[in-house]
Design a protein around this motif. Structure first.
Motif, short mmCIF file in Angstrom:
data_model
loop_
_atom_site.label_atom_id
_atom_site.label_comp_id
_atom_site.label_asym_id
_atom_site.label_seq_id
_atom_site.Cartn_x
_atom_site.Cartn_y
_atom_site.Cartn_z
N TYR A 198 0.87 -1.17 0.00
CA TYR A 198 0.00 0.00 0.00
C TYR A 198 0.91 1.23 0.00
O TYR A 198 1.29 1.71 1.06
N HIS A 249 -11.69 0.17 -1.44
CA HIS A 249 -10.48 -0.49 -1.95
C HIS A 249 -10.02 0.02 -3.31
O HIS A 249 -9.56 -0.74 -4.15
N THR A 278 -6.83 -1.37 -5.24
CA THR A 278 -5.74 -1.72 -4.33
C THR A 278 -5.33 -3.18 -4.46
O THR A 278 -6.04 -4.00 -5.04
N TYR A 285 -6.40 6.45 -0.21
CA TYR A 285 -7.22 5.24 -0.35
C TYR A 285 -8.68 5.50 0.00
O TYR A 285 -8.99 6.21 0.95
N TRP A 316 -7.69 3.39 -5.08
CA TRP A 316 -6.65 4.36 -4.72
C TRP A 316 -6.64 5.53 -5.70
O TRP A 316 -7.16 5.44 -6.80
N TYR A 370 -0.60 -0.93 -8.84
CA TYR A 370 -0.26 0.49 -8.64
C TYR A 370 0.58 1.05 -9.78
O TYR A 370 0.95 2.22 -9.76
#
Length: 131
Positions: free
Chosen positions: A6, A16, A31, A12, A18, A98
């Protein structure tokens, strides 16, 4: 599949998702926890560039071998770009949630909404409490 993480620089949403915020724009994604819960992602239907997203409301769907899940907007604004590569390689959401697995770029209508999002520490705490 990616290792659990994370990143500290992200904000966030409790659903869930981002946001990587840069001034009046942001990149959104799901996430590590979300992709892990979904399992192997097999389909992502992006929203249309130019459409509006509203904080806390679904704006896209991700389909896995287990289920179809709504993706919630962590902030409000207009979609300026979608990650077209996910159409051909939806498993990127599992491999790089990510990085290359980002979903959309958004021009924010209210950058102050970032104040309502969780930092990495608060998000991890939310996950611990929900176990």
């Amino acid at each position: 599949m990616a290792d659990e993480s994370y990143p500290e620089e992200l904000r966030y949403h409790p659903e869930h998702d981002w946001a990587r915020i840069e001034g009046n724009s942001a990149t959104f994604g799901i996430t590590w926890y979300a992709q892990e819960a979904l399992g192997e992602v097999v389909f992502y239907e992006p929203p249309v560039v130019g459409s509006e997203v509203v904080k806390d409301r679904p704006y896209a769907e991700v389909e896995s071998v287990k289920a179809v899940s709504d993706v919630y907007a962590p902030m409000s604004g207009e979609i300026t770009e979608v990650n077209e590569a996910l159409g051909d390689s939806p498993e990127t959401l599992n491999d790089e949630p990510y990085g290359a697995g980002w979903l959309v770029d958004v021009e924010l209508s209210d950058p102050s909404e970032a104040d309502e999002l969780l930092d990495a520490t608060a998000y991890r705490k939310l996950l611990e409490e929900s176990d």
